[in-house]
Structures are given as C-alpha cells and as structure tokens.
Scaffold this motif. Structure first.
Motif, PDB file in Angstrom:
ATOM      1  N   HIS A   1       0.847  -1.187   0.000  1.00 47.51           N
ATOM      2  CA  HIS A   1       0.000   0.000   0.000  1.00 47.51           C
ATOM      3  C   HIS A   1       0.884   1.240   0.000  1.00 47.51           C
ATOM      4  CE1 HIS A   1      -3.116   2.860   1.347  1.00 47.51           C
ATOM      5  NE2 HIS A   1      -3.965   1.976   0.848  1.00 47.51           N
ATOM      6  N   ARG A   2       0.329   2.352  -0.466  1.00 47.14           N
ATOM      7  CA  ARG A   2       1.136   3.570  -0.553  1.00 47.14           C
ATOM      8  C   ARG A   2       1.612   4.044   0.812  1.00 47.14           C
ATOM      9  NH1 ARG A   2      -3.369   8.212  -2.140  1.00 47.14           N
ATOM     10  NH2 ARG A   2      -4.807   7.839  -0.395  1.00 47.14           N
ATOM     11  N   TYR A   3       0.823   3.727   1.876  1.00 50.53           N
ATOM     12  CA  TYR A   3       1.253   4.127   3.216  1.00 50.53           C
ATOM     13  C   TYR A   3       2.466   3.308   3.669  1.00 50.53           C
ATOM     14  CZ  TYR A   3      -3.133   6.691   3.447  1.00 50.53           C
ATOM     15  OH  TYR A   3      -4.162   7.560   3.204  1.00 50.53           O
ATOM     16  N   VAL A   4       2.520   2.066   3.242  1.00 46.34           N
ATOM     17  CA  VAL A   4       3.685   1.239   3.551  1.00 46.34           C
ATOM     18  C   VAL A   4       4.908   1.775   2.828  1.00 46.34           C
ATOM     19  CG1 VAL A   4       4.642  -1.086   3.451  1.00 46.34           C
ATOM     20  CG2 VAL A   4       2.208  -0.780   3.915  1.00 46.34           C
ATOM     21  N   THR A   5       4.718   2.166   1.563  1.00 44.20           N
ATOM     22  CA  THR A   5       5.821   2.750   0.794  1.00 44.20           C
ATOM     23  C   THR A   5       6.309   4.039   1.444  1.00 44.20           C
ATOM     24  OG1 THR A   5       4.937   1.821  -1.260  1.00 44.20           O
ATOM     25  CG2 THR A   5       6.496   3.652  -1.457  1.00 44.20           C
ATOM     26  N   ALA A   6       5.363   4.868   1.893  1.00 46.29           N
ATOM     27  CA  ALA A   6       5.730   6.123   2.549  1.00 46.29           C
ATOM     28  C   ALA A   6       6.503   5.865   3.838  1.00 46.29           C
ATOM     29  CB  ALA A   6       4.479   6.946   2.844  1.00 46.29           C
ATOM     30  N   ALA A   7       6.068   4.861   4.596  1.00 48.24           N
ATOM     31  CA  ALA A   7       6.764   4.519   5.838  1.00 48.24           C
ATOM     32  C   ALA A   7       8.181   4.043   5.553  1.00 48.24           C
ATOM     33  CB  ALA A   7       5.989   3.445   6.597  1.00 48.24           C
ATOM     34  N   GLY A   8       8.333   3.227   4.506  1.00 50.25           N
ATOM     35  CA  GLY A   8       9.666   2.764   4.138  1.00 50.25           C
ATOM     36  C   GLY A   8      10.563   3.905   3.700  1.00 50.25           C
ATOM     37  N   SER A   9      10.011   4.852   2.934  1.00 50.95           N
ATOM     38  CA  SER A   9      10.801   6.005   2.487  1.00 50.95           C
ATOM     39  C   SER A   9      11.226   6.870   3.666  1.00 50.95           C
ATOM     40  CB  SER A   9       9.991   6.836   1.494  1.00 50.95           C
ATOM     41  OG  SER A   9       9.662   6.083   0.338  1.00 50.95           O
ATOM     42  N   ALA A  10      10.299   7.079   4.607  1.00 48.34           N
ATOM     43  CA  ALA A  10      10.620   7.881   5.790  1.00 48.34           C
ATOM     44  C   ALA A  10      11.689   7.200   6.637  1.00 48.34           C
ATOM     45  CB  ALA A  10       9.360   8.121   6.609  1.00 48.34           C
ATOM     46  N   ALA A  11      11.576   5.892   6.797  1.00 49.99           N
ATOM     47  CA  ALA A  11      12.575   5.155   7.572  1.00 49.99           C
ATOM     48  C   ALA A  11      13.947   5.226   6.904  1.00 49.99           C
ATOM     49  CB  ALA A  11      12.135   3.699   7.734  1.00 49.99           C
ATOM     50  N   LEU A  12      13.961   5.134   5.571  1.00 49.17           N
ATOM     51  CA  LEU A  12      15.222   5.235   4.841  1.00 49.17           C
ATOM     52  C   LEU A  12      15.832   6.623   4.995  1.00 49.17           C
ATOM     53  CD1 LEU A  12      17.299   4.087   2.871  1.00 49.17           C
ATOM     54  CD2 LEU A  12      15.788   4.747   0.985  1.00 49.17           C
ATOM     55  N   ALA A  13      15.003   7.665   4.921  1.00 50.82           N
ATOM     56  CA  ALA A  13      15.496   9.035   5.066  1.00 50.82           C
ATOM     57  C   ALA A  13      16.058   9.261   6.470  1.00 50.82           C
ATOM     58  CB  ALA A  13      14.371  10.027   4.784  1.00 50.82           C
ATOM     59  N   LEU A  14      15.349   8.785   7.484  1.00 56.23           N
ATOM     60  CA  LEU A  14      15.819   8.936   8.856  1.00 56.23           C
ATOM     61  C   LEU A  14      17.141   8.205   9.060  1.00 56.23           C
ATOM     62  CD1 LEU A  14      15.023  10.050  11.700  1.00 56.23           C
ATOM     63  CD2 LEU A  14      14.100   7.774  12.173  1.00 56.23           C
ATOM     64  N   THR A  15      17.236   6.997   8.513  1.00 54.11           N
ATOM     65  CA  THR A  15      18.461   6.208   8.653  1.00 54.11           C
ATOM     66  C   THR A  15      19.622   6.862   7.927  1.00 54.11           C
ATOM     67  OG1 THR A  15      17.145   4.176   8.799  1.00 54.11           O
ATOM     68  CG2 THR A  15      19.483   3.940   8.292  1.00 54.11           C
ATOM     69  N   ALA A  16      19.377   7.362   6.712  1.00 52.62           N
ATOM     70  CA  ALA A  16      20.437   8.024   5.954  1.00 52.62           C
ATOM     71  C   ALA A  16      20.963   9.243   6.703  1.00 52.62           C
ATOM     72  CB  ALA A  16      19.927   8.426   4.576  1.00 52.62           C
ATOM     73  N   GLY A  17      20.053  10.052   7.244  1.00 54.36           N
ATOM     74  CA  GLY A  17      20.471  11.217   8.006  1.00 54.36           C
ATOM     75  C   GLY A  17      21.242  10.843   9.259  1.00 54.36           C
ATOM     76  N   TYR A  18      20.762   9.814   9.954  1.00 53.44           N
ATOM     77  CA  TYR A  18      21.436   9.393  11.188  1.00 53.44           C
ATOM     78  C   TYR A  18      22.841   8.867  10.885  1.00 53.44           C
ATOM     79  CZ  TYR A  18      22.321   7.223  15.690  1.00 53.44           C
ATOM     80  OH  TYR A  18      22.883   6.885  16.894  1.00 53.44           O
ATOM     81  N   CYS A  19      22.980   8.118   9.811  1.00 55.72           N
ATOM     82  CA  CYS A  19      24.304   7.598   9.434  1.00 55.72           C
ATOM     83  C   CYS A  19      25.260   8.738   9.105  1.00 55.72           C
ATOM     84  CB  CYS A  19      24.184   6.655   8.246  1.00 55.72           C
ATOM     85  SG  CYS A  19      23.405   5.062   8.622  1.00 55.72           S
ATOM     86  N   CYS A  20      24.763   9.786   8.440  1.00 53.39           N
ATOM     87  CA  CYS A  20      25.608  10.942   8.134  1.00 53.39           C
ATOM     88  C   CYS A  20      26.077  11.632   9.411  1.00 53.39           C
ATOM     89  CB  CYS A  20      24.854  11.933   7.255  1.00 53.39           C
ATOM     90  SG  CYS A  20      24.583  11.375   5.558  1.00 53.39           S
TER      91      CYS A  20
END
Length: 435
Positions: free
Chosen positions: A329-348
């Motif tokens: 579902h699009r909400y699942v996709t949005a959650a995955g994108s948000a999690a990826l963005a948060l992880t990318a920022g945290y790793c930086c």
C-alpha cells in the motif's frame, strides 16, 4: 553578518549537492529505447553505474587536491567551475547529432558532478551549517531518487535525460555558488601542516578507486552470470559478490585515516538496504518531507552518535524489505521512504569523518551501484523493482551485506583506537599526518 553568510553558504552547499547527486542518476529512464538495438540498451544501462563510479573517484581526487591549497577560495572556485561546466554540458547536449552521444554526455555529467561534490566537501569542512546542508542535499536525494515523475518528463523523448537535473536548478546553483565564491574570496589562508606543504595524500584516492571499481566490476560480473544462465540459482556467485563488496569496503576503510572508514561501511550497507526496499515513484510533495526527515536524522546522529544504532537501523530497513508485501500500500511505501530518510540522516551524523575527503567518499558512495541491481526481477522497468522472488532475494543479499558491514565496523574500531588532535593541531592536519 557572519550568520547570514553561513546561511548563504549552507543553502549553496545544499543546492550544489542536490544537482551533483541528481546528475549521478542520469539517465533517468530507458523507455524511449524500446525499439533500440541491444548494444544501445547495454551502452546506456552500463553508463549509469560506470558514470557513478567515475564520479566518486573524481570527487575524492578533487577534495584531496583542493585541500592541499589550504585556501577556501580555491574550493569554492572549483565547485563553481563544476556547476558552470555542467550547465554548458546540458546546453550542448541539445545540439548533438545523435541521441547515442547522450551516453558520452552522461559520463561528462558524472565527472562534473564529482568535481562539484569534491570541491564543496572541501569548502564546507569544519563549518557545521554548510556541512549539514551538504550532507542533507546529498543524502536526501539519494533517498528520493530520480526526478522523472516530479518533472513529468516525456518518456518518448531521448533528450529528456538532459532535464536531470533541470537547467533551472543548475542555474540556481550557479548563482548561489557565485555569491558564495565572492563572499569567501577574502577568507584567510589556512595554516599548512609542516612537511606536507607540497605532498598530495593519495590513500583516500586509492580508497575511492578500490571501492568504486571493485563494486562496479562485481555488479557487472553478477549481472552477466544471470544473463548467461537466468534459470540457475547462482547462490555461490551471490555469496562471492557479497564477500567482494565487504572486502572492498574494508580495504577502502583501512586506507582512510583513523576511524573515517566508518562512513564507508555505513554507505555500503545503506545502499544495499535502499535497493532492497525498492524505488517506487514518489509524489513531488514528498521531497520536502523526506528532506525534513533526513535533517532530523542528521541532527539526532550529531547529538547521539552510535555506529551500533546506525547499523541496527540499516538492518531494520532490510528486515522491512523482507516482510513487506510485493505490491504494498502507498502508506507502507511512505513509511519505508521515511525510515530510509531517517536512517540516511542518522548515518551521516554518526560517521563524523575527521578528514574532508573521507566524508566526500562516504557521501558520494551512496550513488554507487549495488550487486542487488544485478539480481533478476519480474518487471521490465529500470531500476528493477517488484516481484516477490526478487524482493526475497534482494532482502537476503542486503542482510548479508549489512552483517558484513557490522563485522567490519567492529574490526575497524578494534584496530583503530580513538585518537584526539594534539594541542595546537587541527582535525584535518592530524588526519593528513596519519595518512
């Protein structure tokens, strides 16, 4: 006035990183090549990962070269040159005699994107605001992906690839870079460490070459294995590719000073996790949201850095990729994108490289190919995305890379004890002495 100047440089670093990152994704689509020859398709497909690998090497080489001058003006001028040349390259691309020449145009774009990334990384070192803008721009558009859907680019037009990045965005970056270059022209020359005035540290460049070329070679090799025998499991080949990826990351990490290799391990694991999660088209309004989430992750990483938490977040992304339904579902996709963005920022925020070229390598490595792109898939789209079999295989492969990166981080922390600059010695000066 100083705060206003830092704000301008922060915005400049952000937009410069954005256009460089988007340029490394060129070309954005191959649907217009439906009636093309196999050679033309192979040439275009290969130009994307090869261009990204070239861009990474150029970025690190430029960062190393610019830093040896110890003059901020040199770094800003080099970044301005890269942006202007990129704009000229896109204008010239409109007048080529054949669309086949766009492959060459892509390589030029990748080289110029590398110049821009490397020079900006050197320009913003030891400046928290501009460095944050640079990291958010690079990591944020790694999360978002291409701009095809947002710009509504016509897929039947081969020259549509010239709109990534769009000329207006490149022009904005050029104007901002002119302002920042003029603003920093009177900055005092930074002190040169004794004995290194004319020496060029080559180990960061070697690290970028090892990482980029090995990953590129193993990705293309694995793709050829599936092309020659598409109905075979290839478990052994995948295991060899995973091992080669981790070994390349380890070699690059050990070539960098101190614990700067942490960023390399996190980048390799993050790219694999992102490929496993998938790259479904995202609405244009999500750019602001994903950039904001990336910024939040960066802030958390700066305040509460932990490589353990960073690799745990990457592993959680891989697990998410394994359990999500093939047609989510699009909400699942949005959650995955948000999690990826948060992880990318945290790793930086967690990586915190002491030497500017190390940070440039870690950030630009986000745009390198991954062996997961070589795995078989059920759709005809590029990049590959979709299919339960592909999803499971991609998830397991990404999990293996994440585990290998975690082991590498443990080894790095044991063989490279934490060190602090000597009294009167800057962070970059100590890093240069370590090389």
């Amino acid at each position: 006035m100083r705060k206003i100047g830092d704000a301008i440089d922060t915005i400049t670093a952000f937009f410069g990183a954005v256009i460089a990152g988007v340029a490394l994704f060129l070309p954005i689509t191959f649907r217009w090549t439906a009636d093309s020859s196999p050679y033309r398709l192979a040439s275009l497909n290969n130009s994307v990962p090869r261009g990204a690998a070239i861009g990474v090497i150029v970025a690190v080489a430029v960062a190393v070269l610019v830093i040896t001058f110890h003059k901020p003006l040199v770094a800003w001028t080099a970044a301005l040159f890269g942006a202007i040349a990129m704009d000229i390259n896109h204008i010239a691309g409109r007048h080529v005699s054949s669309a086949d020449l766009l492959t060459t145009q892509n390589y030029l774009d990748s080289i110029l994107a590398g110049v821009l990334l490397g020079a900006l990384g050197a320009a913003v070192r030891r400046r928290s605001g501009p460095a944050a803008g640079f990291a958010i721009g690079t990591a944020g558009f790694f999360v978002f992906g291409d701009l095809a859907e947002l710009l509504d680019i016509a897929y039947d037009n081969p020259y549509a690839a010239l709109e990534t990045p769009p000329r207006w965005l490149v022009s904005v970056a050029v104007i901002l870079l002119i302002i920042s270059t003029l603003r920093n022209r009177s900055q005092p020359e930074q002190s040169r460490p004794p004995g290194i005035a004319v020496e060029l540290p080559v180990t960061p460049i070697l690290a970028s070459m090892v990482l980029a070329l090995v990953i590129l070679a193993i990705t293309e090799w694995l793709a050829r294995q599936y092309q020659h025998a598409p109905n075979v499991s290839h478990a052994v080949e995948i295991g060899m590719a995973v091992a080669a990826t981790v070994i390349a990351a380890t070699a690059a990490a050990m070539l960098l000073p101190g614990r700067d290799g942490t960023g390399v391990y996190l980048a390799v694991g993050l790219v694999a996790a992102a490929e496993a999660v998938g790259g479904d088209p995202r609405p244009g309004w999500s750019i602001a949201a994903l950039l904001a989430v990336t910024a939040v992750g960066l802030l958390i990483g700066v305040r509460l850095p932990s490589t353990f938490i960073a690799i745990l977040l990457i592993t959680a992304l891989v697990v998410f990729a394994l359990v999500q339904p093939p047609h989510e579902h699009r909400y699942v996709t949005a959650a995955g994108s948000a999690a990826l963005a948060l992880t990318a920022g945290y790793c930086c925020g967690t990586a915190r490289p002491r030497y500017a070229p190390s940070g440039v390598l870690a950030l630009s490595a986000l745009y390198l190919p991954s062996i997961i792109t070589a795995l078989p898939h059920d759709t005809a789209e590029w990049p590959p995305n979709g299919g339960a079999d592909h999803q499971a295989l991609a998830g397991r492969t990404a999990l293996a890379i994440a585990c290998g990166s975690a082991i590498g981080l443990i080894v790095l922390r044991r063989v490279r004890p934490r060190s602090r600059p000597k009294p009167g010695q800057s962070v970059d000066d100590q890093s240069l002495a370590d090389i």
